[in-house]
Design a protein around this motif. Structure first.
Motif, mmCIF file in Angstrom:
data_model
loop_
_atom_site.group_PDB
_atom_site.id
_atom_site.type_symbol
_atom_site.label_atom_id
_atom_site.label_comp_id
_atom_site.label_asym_id
_atom_site.label_seq_id
_atom_site.Cartn_x
_atom_site.Cartn_y
_atom_site.Cartn_z
ATOM 1 N N GLN A 33 57.377 11.350 39.847
ATOM 2 C CA GLN A 33 57.850 10.872 41.145
ATOM 3 C C GLN A 33 57.046 9.672 41.641
ATOM 4 N N GLN A 34 55.740 9.672 41.378
ATOM 5 C CA GLN A 34 54.916 8.535 41.782
ATOM 6 C C GLN A 34 55.345 7.270 41.039
ATOM 7 N N VAL A 35 55.584 7.387 39.746
ATOM 8 C CA VAL A 35 56.022 6.236 38.959
ATOM 9 C C VAL A 35 57.374 5.735 39.461
ATOM 10 N N ALA A 36 58.306 6.646 39.714
ATOM 11 C CA ALA A 36 59.631 6.245 40.206
ATOM 12 C C ALA A 36 59.514 5.538 41.555
ATOM 13 N N ARG A 37 58.664 6.056 42.436
ATOM 14 C CA ARG A 37 58.481 5.415 43.744
ATOM 15 C C ARG A 37 57.862 4.030 43.594
ATOM 16 N N ARG A 38 56.864 3.917 42.733
ATOM 17 C CA ARG A 38 56.222 2.610 42.539
ATOM 18 C C ARG A 38 57.188 1.601 41.928
ATOM 19 N N LEU A 39 58.030 2.045 40.999
ATOM 20 C CA LEU A 39 59.039 1.151 40.434
ATOM 21 C C LEU A 39 60.044 0.725 41.506
ATOM 22 N N THR A 40 60.452 1.667 42.361
ATOM 23 C CA THR A 40 61.366 1.339 43.453
ATOM 24 C C THR A 40 60.734 0.301 44.373
ATOM 25 N N ASN A 41 59.476 0.506 44.727
ATOM 26 C CA ASN A 41 58.768 -0.451 45.591
ATOM 27 C C ASN A 41 58.676 -1.823 44.941
ATOM 28 N N LEU A 42 58.397 -1.861 43.643
ATOM 29 C CA LEU A 42 58.297 -3.114 42.904
ATOM 30 C C LEU A 42 59.624 -3.875 42.942
ATOM 31 N N LEU A 43 60.713 -3.166 42.731
ATOM 32 C CA LEU A 43 62.038 -3.786 42.747
ATOM 33 C C LEU A 43 62.419 -4.261 44.149
ATOM 34 N N GLU A 44 62.089 -3.463 45.154
ATOM 35 C CA GLU A 44 62.373 -3.874 46.530
ATOM 36 C C GLU A 44 61.554 -5.102 46.917
ATOM 37 N N ALA A 45 60.307 -5.176 46.452
ATOM 38 C CA ALA A 45 59.454 -6.333 46.745
ATOM 39 C C ALA A 45 60.033 -7.610 46.137
ATOM 40 N N ALA A 46 60.846 -7.458 45.090
ATOM 41 C CA ALA A 46 61.504 -8.611 44.458
ATOM 42 C C ALA A 46 62.816 -8.960 45.168
ATOM 43 N N GLY A 47 63.104 -8.272 46.275
ATOM 44 C CA GLY A 47 64.297 -8.572 47.058
ATOM 45 C C GLY A 47 65.541 -7.828 46.613
ATOM 46 N N LEU A 48 65.382 -6.780 45.805
ATOM 47 C CA LEU A 48 66.526 -6.027 45.297
ATOM 48 C C LEU A 48 66.751 -4.770 46.135
ATOM 49 N N LEU A 49 67.982 -4.293 46.157
ATOM 50 C CA LEU A 49 68.339 -3.066 46.871
ATOM 51 C C LEU A 49 68.174 -1.896 45.896
ATOM 52 N N ALA A 50 67.017 -1.233 45.977
ATOM 53 C CA ALA A 50 66.688 -0.156 45.040
ATOM 54 C C ALA A 50 66.733 1.185 45.759
ATOM 55 N N VAL A 51 67.154 2.210 45.038
ATOM 56 C CA VAL A 51 67.244 3.561 45.586
ATOM 57 C C VAL A 51 66.757 4.542 44.523
ATOM 58 N N GLN A 52 66.065 5.580 44.960
ATOM 59 C CA GLN A 52 65.540 6.610 44.070
ATOM 60 C C GLN A 52 66.431 7.836 44.070
ATOM 61 N N GLU A 53 66.562 8.445 42.885
ATOM 62 C CA GLU A 53 67.146 9.784 42.736
ATOM 63 C C GLU A 53 68.433 9.978 43.534
ATOM 64 N N TRP A 54 69.379 9.068 43.331
ATOM 65 C CA TRP A 54 70.678 9.197 43.984
ATOM 66 C C TRP A 54 71.742 9.321 42.908
ATOM 67 N N VAL A 149 59.476 -8.719 32.945
ATOM 68 C CA VAL A 149 60.757 -8.237 32.439
ATOM 69 C C VAL A 149 61.784 -9.306 32.786
ATOM 70 N N PRO A 150 62.448 -9.869 31.775
ATOM 71 C CA PRO A 150 63.455 -10.880 32.069
ATOM 72 C C PRO A 150 64.647 -10.286 32.799
ATOM 73 N N GLY A 151 65.256 -11.094 33.606
ATOM 74 C CA GLY A 151 66.427 -10.650 34.368
ATOM 75 C C GLY A 151 66.565 -11.530 35.588
ATOM 76 N N THR A 152 67.367 -11.093 36.507
ATOM 77 C CA THR A 152 67.563 -11.854 37.732
ATOM 78 C C THR A 152 67.192 -10.964 38.894
ATOM 79 N N PRO A 153 66.061 -11.111 39.506
ATOM 80 C CA PRO A 153 64.972 -12.010 39.153
ATOM 81 C C PRO A 153 64.095 -11.402 38.061
ATOM 82 N N GLU A 154 63.195 -12.212 37.529
ATOM 83 C CA GLU A 154 62.226 -11.667 36.584
ATOM 84 C C GLU A 154 61.239 -10.813 37.373
ATOM 85 N N ILE A 155 60.827 -9.695 36.793
ATOM 86 C CA ILE A 155 59.969 -8.754 37.488
ATOM 87 C C ILE A 155 58.644 -8.649 36.741
ATOM 88 N N ASP A 156 57.545 -8.823 37.465
ATOM 89 C CA ASP A 156 56.205 -8.605 36.897
ATOM 90 C C ASP A 156 55.892 -7.125 36.954
#
Length: 164
Positions: A33-54, A149-156
């Motif tokens: 759960q900690q990893v999933a939350r941190r990944l969600t936060n990382l994606l949101e910080a990149a300006g993406l609409l991220a959601v956990q466990e839905w 990670v390549p993509g739109t946007p690229e994610i560190d």
């Protein structure tokens, strides 16, 4: 089991509807759960609409990905599950789900047209990133330390920070 029988079970059931069957999964660990939350936060910080466990319902199945990036706000008429195609799905491996996440879900998510799929293995300390090409996923990155990670946007991504 039919889709109607699955829905009649209610929202408290810890499982996914795959190939007409209820696939019950154990509760995730603290680390998971900690990893999933941190990944969600990382994606949101990149300006993406991220959601956990839905819930996500591509066709006849219903999955509960650890993280999804949505193309826009979900339809309020469907508050319990996402019915469109996410821009990215992320699964965090647990000993109980390795086969489902690396084989079945990889195949089904590609069939549903999800353009990007990430698998994070805490035990392997690795993030594998895939892009949909020609109807199947092609690996575009394998990060074991820190990397992009390549993509739109690229994610560190920093694997150590995800596991901290």
């Amino acid at each position: 089991m039919t889709w109607d029988e699955y829905q009649a079970l209610g929202e408290d059931v810890r499982g996914e509807y795959i190939d007409g069957c209820l696939h019950v999964t154990p509760r995730p660990t603290y680390e998971h759960q900690q990893v999933a939350r941190r990944l969600t936060n990382l994606l949101e910080a990149a300006g993406l609409l991220a959601v956990q466990e839905w819930a996500w319902k591509p066709g006849p199945h219903e999955y509960h990905p650890d993280v999804m990036v949505l193309p826009g706000r979900p339809d309020p008429a469907s508050p319990n599950r996402f019915l469109g195609v996410p821009d990215l799905v992320v699964e965090v491996l647990s000993p109980s789900n390795v086969t489902d996440d690396t084989i079945r879900k990889r195949r089904d998510y590609a069939r549903a047209g999800c353009p990007r799929y990430w698998i994070f293995g805490p035990e392997q300390r690795t993030l594998w990133a895939f892009a949909l090409r020609g109807g199947s996923y092609e690996q575009v990155a394998e990060i074991t330390g820190a990397g992009v990670v390549p993509g739109t946007p690229e994610i560190d991504v920093d694997v150590d920070a995800l596991l901290a």
